[in-house]
Write an enzyme that holds these catalytic residues in place. Structure first.
Site, short mmCIF file in Angstrom:
data_model
loop_
_atom_site.label_atom_id
_atom_site.label_comp_id
_atom_site.label_asym_id
_atom_site.label_seq_id
_atom_site.Cartn_x
_atom_site.Cartn_y
_atom_site.Cartn_z
N HIS A 134 -24.16 13.18 -19.19
CA HIS A 134 -23.44 14.25 -19.89
C HIS A 134 -22.37 13.73 -20.84
O HIS A 134 -22.23 14.21 -21.96
CB HIS A 134 -22.79 15.20 -18.87
CG HIS A 134 -23.73 16.25 -18.37
ND1 HIS A 134 -23.56 17.59 -18.60
CD2 HIS A 134 -24.86 16.13 -17.64
CE1 HIS A 134 -24.55 18.25 -18.03
NE2 HIS A 134 -25.35 17.40 -17.44
N ASP A 152 -17.74 20.20 -22.03
CA ASP A 152 -19.07 20.36 -21.46
C ASP A 152 -19.19 21.82 -21.02
O ASP A 152 -18.24 22.39 -20.45
CB ASP A 152 -19.22 19.43 -20.25
CG ASP A 152 -20.66 19.33 -19.76
OD1 ASP A 152 -21.19 20.38 -19.29
OD2 ASP A 152 -21.24 18.25 -19.83
#
Length: 453
Positions: free
Chosen positions: A19, A117
């Protein structure tokens, strides 16, 4: 209206899986495009150390901050899956609040934008409190983003576990996706786990974001693009990031410690090599590793296999010696470059989003072995939506099953069709990132959303 030079962007990374790396790549581009904006990057020390190991060329307007991993002092791990993730997520709102306040003091500027995120749904509240904008990055594809946004609708419509073969025809762009392809936590799996709850809350919170962006290109999923564009204030496809980074790094030497590129240069004919990698998180169980090895050896297909050293003990006795002329097994491989190489004919993959998009960017068909999360969704899209590959039968490798897959993709006519479809998508991906392309324009929209307050 504050001038762009007053902008201070807090970038919140999710430190697990793959990520943080794409978020960092996007932040670097934004920082280069807006040198007067300060970007404060918040991530755990462990994740930061892997991202910035040899980072002499970091733009001067990026500041890197280590945040706590949420593991209490003296905590003993029980070995539950996702334990570290859950501890991090539970502590994250407070951890990030504290570190952002400290960074504001150091920089001498209030944060004007939260670039996070998408998992961090609590950023909606934080941004409101701070009178900042919220821009969220979904690191996977449009199909899984839709599954999480429509979780309540899917649960109401499907109701029970028993209808796994049904398709999600009631969601625009998901007509060929089955219930059983959805990620755990939507209608099956532990719906009340910390992680499932995070994804559910995220789906509900994202319409509040000033912009949501993903690493993809509009032409890959036109129906999903249109639908998600009607849900979010701004929905921006800015990828494929793999193509962008390779155009920006033409002069840099490729990190290839095991000589994969030198090996593949010697291979012919075009599109004959199988490249095998299952990402950084999962490895097939030992029995399947044996089946892959046996299938490769009996099919005589040349191969590059990226396999961690600790897993090489599971390979059949003598396999490495017997296949010395046929292929190489390495602990790490330069994936993007291998997938761009004309000798690569098929990618055997777990179907993580980054891997799928890198394969599309290289015009390479796939043999899919999904494990969890969005991987089944992506495998289904590869096989029946884009028709650029196939999923292994019954979801596990057997020697005969793998041989059939290799033969079908590399030799048979429908394999040639997959290759043709993959090449078409590759061309569309390349068009998207340049001058008049959709992703090029969308990046300007992202810059506007992040920097202009």
């Amino acid at each position: 209206m504050s001038k762009p030079s007053d902008s201070h962007v807090a970038v919140l990374a999710f430190p697990f899986g793959t990520h943080a790396s794409p978020l960092l790549a996007v932040m670097r581009r934004l920082a280069t495009a807006s040198p007067s904006t300060v970007f404060s990057f918040f991530n755990t020390a462990q994740s930061n150390s892997s991202l910035f190991s040899d980072d002499g060329d970091r733009p001067a307007n990026i500041r890197v901050h280590d945040v706590a991993d949420g593991v209490p002092d003296g905590y003993v791990f029980t070995g539950r899956p996702q334990e570290a993730i859950e501890l991090f997520l539970q502590a994250a709102p407070e951890t990030f609040r504290r570190e952002i306040a400290a960074a504001e003091t150091v920089v001498g500027k209030k944060v004007t934008c939260m670039l996070t995120d998408a998992f961090f749904w609590f950023a909606a509240e934080m941004a409101e409190e701070m009178k900042a904008s919220w821009v969220a990055f979904w690191t996977a594809g449009a199909n899984s983003l839709s599954a999480h946004f429509y979780t309540d609708l899917i649960r109401e419509t499907i109701e029970v576990d028993g209808r796994m073969e049904e398709t999600l025809g009631f969601i625009p762009g998901m007509e060929k996706i089955r219930v059983k392809d959805t990620p755990e936590g939507v209608v099956f799996g532990k719906l009340d786990s910390v992680f499932s709850n995070t994804l559910h809350q995220m789906g509900l919170a994202l319409p509040r974001a000033n912009a949501v962006f993903i690493n993809s290109f509009e032409e890959l999923d036109p129906a999903l693009t249109e639908n998600l564009g009607s849900i979010f204030k701004r929905y921006l496809n800015i990828g494929p990031l793999a193509l962008l980074s390779s155009t920006m790094q033409k002069d840099t030497l490729v990190h290839d410690p095991h000589g994969c590129l030198a090996w593949i240069e010697k291979q012919s004919p075009a599109s004959s090599v199988a490249y095998i990698s299952f990402g950084t998180v999962m490895t097939p169980p030992p029995g399947e590793l044996v089946a892959i090895a046996q299938g490769l050896e009996s099919s005589k297909v040349p191969f590059v296999w990226s396999l961690k050293e600790k897993n090489m003990v599971h390979l059949p006795v003598g396999f490495l010696d017997r296949t010395r002329e046929q292929g190489i097994v390495v602990p790490w491989a330069p994936q993007v470059e291998l997938l761009k190489h004309e000798a690569t004919g098929v990618f055997v993959t777990h179907c993580g989003w980054n891997s799928v998009l890198e394969s599309v960017s290289g015009g390479v068909p796939m043999i899919c072995r999904p494990f969890f999360g969005d991987q089944r969704l992506n495998g289904r899209a590869v096989e029946v939506v884009w028709e650029i590959g196939m999923t292994i039968s019954n979801g596990v490798f057997t020697k005969e099953g793998f041989e059939k897959c290799l033969d079908r993709v590399l030799v048979q006519d429908d394999g040639k069709k997959m290759k043709g479809n993959a090449k078409k998508l590759q061309e569309q991906a390349q068009e998207a990132i340049y001058g008049k392309g959709s992703s090029f324009k969308n990046f300007k929209g992202l810059l506007d959303a992040v920097v202009k307050v």
